[in-house]
Design a protein around this motif. Structure first.
Motif, PDB file in Angstrom:
ATOM      1  N   SER A 172       0.825  -1.206   0.000  1.00 50.90           N
ATOM      2  CA  SER A 172       0.000   0.000   0.000  1.00 50.90           C
ATOM      3  C   SER A 172       0.862   1.259   0.000  1.00 50.90           C
ATOM      4  O   SER A 172       0.576   2.224  -0.727  1.00 50.90           O
ATOM      5  CB  SER A 172      -0.930  -0.006   1.217  1.00 50.90           C
ATOM      6  N   LEU A 173       1.917   1.261   0.802  1.00 48.50           N
ATOM      7  CA  LEU A 173       2.830   2.408   0.825  1.00 48.50           C
ATOM      8  C   LEU A 173       3.443   2.656  -0.547  1.00 48.50           C
ATOM      9  O   LEU A 173       3.495   3.797  -1.031  1.00 48.50           O
ATOM     10  CB  LEU A 173       3.945   2.187   1.848  1.00 48.50           C
ATOM     11  N   VAL A 204       3.645   5.397  -6.068  1.00 47.86           N
ATOM     12  CA  VAL A 204       3.529   5.360  -7.531  1.00 47.86           C
ATOM     13  C   VAL A 204       2.440   6.334  -7.991  1.00 47.86           C
ATOM     14  O   VAL A 204       2.586   7.024  -9.001  1.00 47.86           O
ATOM     15  CB  VAL A 204       3.242   3.926  -8.033  1.00 47.86           C
ATOM     16  N   TYR A 205       1.351   6.398  -7.240  1.00 43.45           N
ATOM     17  CA  TYR A 205       0.258   7.307  -7.583  1.00 43.45           C
ATOM     18  C   TYR A 205       0.643   8.777  -7.428  1.00 43.45           C
ATOM     19  O   TYR A 205       0.150   9.632  -8.167  1.00 43.45           O
ATOM     20  CB  TYR A 205      -0.961   7.047  -6.682  1.00 43.45           C
ATOM     21  N   LYS A 206       1.502   9.087  -6.454  1.00 44.98           N
ATOM     22  CA  LYS A 206       1.755  10.469  -6.065  1.00 44.98           C
ATOM     23  C   LYS A 206       2.094  11.403  -7.224  1.00 44.98           C
ATOM     24  O   LYS A 206       1.441  12.446  -7.387  1.00 44.98           O
ATOM     25  CB  LYS A 206       2.833  10.535  -4.974  1.00 44.98           C
ATOM     26  N   PRO A 207       3.090  11.106  -8.062  1.00 43.79           N
ATOM     27  CA  PRO A 207       3.397  12.058  -9.147  1.00 43.79           C
ATOM     28  C   PRO A 207       2.273  12.157 -10.182  1.00 43.79           C
ATOM     29  O   PRO A 207       2.053  13.227 -10.763  1.00 43.79           O
ATOM     30  CB  PRO A 207       4.682  11.506  -9.767  1.00 43.79           C
ATOM     31  N   ALA A 245      -3.892   3.227 -16.493  1.00 48.87           N
ATOM     32  CA  ALA A 245      -2.927   2.585 -17.398  1.00 48.87           C
ATOM     33  C   ALA A 245      -1.500   2.738 -16.872  1.00 48.87           C
ATOM     34  O   ALA A 245      -0.684   1.814 -16.982  1.00 48.87           O
ATOM     35  CB  ALA A 245      -3.047   3.156 -18.802  1.00 48.87           C
ATOM     36  N   CYS A 246      -1.195   3.885 -16.298  1.00 48.86           N
ATOM     37  CA  CYS A 246       0.136   4.100 -15.713  1.00 48.86           C
ATOM     38  C   CYS A 246       0.353   3.168 -14.524  1.00 48.86           C
ATOM     39  O   CYS A 246       1.452   2.612 -14.357  1.00 48.86           O
ATOM     40  CB  CYS A 246       0.299   5.552 -15.279  1.00 48.86           C
ATOM     41  N   ILE A 247      -0.665   2.986 -13.730  1.00 46.23           N
ATOM     42  CA  ILE A 247      -0.564   2.087 -12.572  1.00 46.23           C
ATOM     43  C   ILE A 247      -0.399   0.649 -13.053  1.00 46.23           C
ATOM     44  O   ILE A 247       0.437  -0.095 -12.535  1.00 46.23           O
ATOM     45  CB  ILE A 247      -1.789   2.232 -11.644  1.00 46.23           C
ATOM     46  N   LEU A 248      -1.161   0.259 -14.042  1.00 50.82           N
ATOM     47  CA  LEU A 248      -1.038  -1.090 -14.602  1.00 50.82           C
ATOM     48  C   LEU A 248       0.388  -1.326 -15.085  1.00 50.82           C
ATOM     49  O   LEU A 248       0.990  -2.367 -14.785  1.00 50.82           O
ATOM     50  CB  LEU A 248      -2.032  -1.296 -15.751  1.00 50.82           C
ATOM     51  N   THR A 270       2.816  -1.947 -12.232  1.00 50.75           N
ATOM     52  CA  THR A 270       2.684  -3.244 -11.545  1.00 50.75           C
ATOM     53  C   THR A 270       3.378  -4.372 -12.304  1.00 50.75           C
ATOM     54  O   THR A 270       3.685  -5.407 -11.717  1.00 50.75           O
ATOM     55  CB  THR A 270       1.213  -3.647 -11.351  1.00 50.75           C
ATOM     56  N   GLU A 271       3.584  -4.180 -13.595  1.00 51.26           N
ATOM     57  CA  GLU A 271       4.153  -5.205 -14.460  1.00 51.26           C
ATOM     58  C   GLU A 271       3.299  -6.490 -14.462  1.00 51.26           C
ATOM     59  O   GLU A 271       3.804  -7.588 -14.657  1.00 51.26           O
ATOM     60  CB  GLU A 271       5.604  -5.516 -14.077  1.00 51.26           C
TER      61      GLU A 271
END
Length: 148
Positions: free
Chosen positions: A23-24, A29-32, A117-120, A123-124
């Motif tokens: 979660s951290l 990853v979401y922050k920027p 899509a950036c998060i996906l 995650t690889e």
């Protein structure tokens, strides 16, 4: 005292630590991505709820986000100051606060479309794998919810 490690108390063997540390990192990853939208992670969650169901109450968004309504008030006030939502007292019950997206709030949805899509990519994982993982976590959350 024994120096022998207790397997069930090793940090890396704990599901809670795997969830916490993931979660951290997920939030990092979401922050920027969210900074480009001018949102914090909790604000992003609230906006997603409103993009899904505009015109809901603070109580309804609180239920959807699994959080206390009181903790949402500062977050919602900030979204209002930023011009993304309006908060108005219900004409039927002044204790109820209704939330509506502004034009600016609705327009932000288009800018946010690239975030998943950036998060996906980060995650690889495949979309299917990520979906299965999400489903398993929701099932775990539901089970834990019954225990509290």
């Amino acid at each position: 005292m024994s120096d022998t490690p207790c397997e069930e108390l090793l940090l890396d063997n704990q599901l809670c630590f795997a969830l916490y540390s993931t979660s951290l990192l997920m939030t990092k990853v979401y922050k920027p991505l969210l900074q480009e939208l001018g949102l914090t992670y909790p604000q992003y969650l609230a906006m997603m709820v409103l993009w899904e169901a505009d015109g809901i109450t603070v109580g309804e968004i609180s239920n959807r986000m699994l959080t206390d309504p009181g903790s949402l008030t500062p977050l919602l006030k900030r979204l209002e100051v930023e011009g993304l939502i309006t908060r108005t007292r219900s004409s039927k019950d002044e204790r109820v606060v209704e939330l509506r997206l502004t034009e600016q709030g609705r327009a932000l949805k288009d800018r946010a479309r690239s975030v998943p899509a950036c998060i996906l990519a980060a995650t690889e994982l495949t979309t299917d794998h990520l979906g299965n993982l999400r489903d398993e976590l929701v099932s775990l959350r539901n089970s834990l919810g019954k225990a509290v």
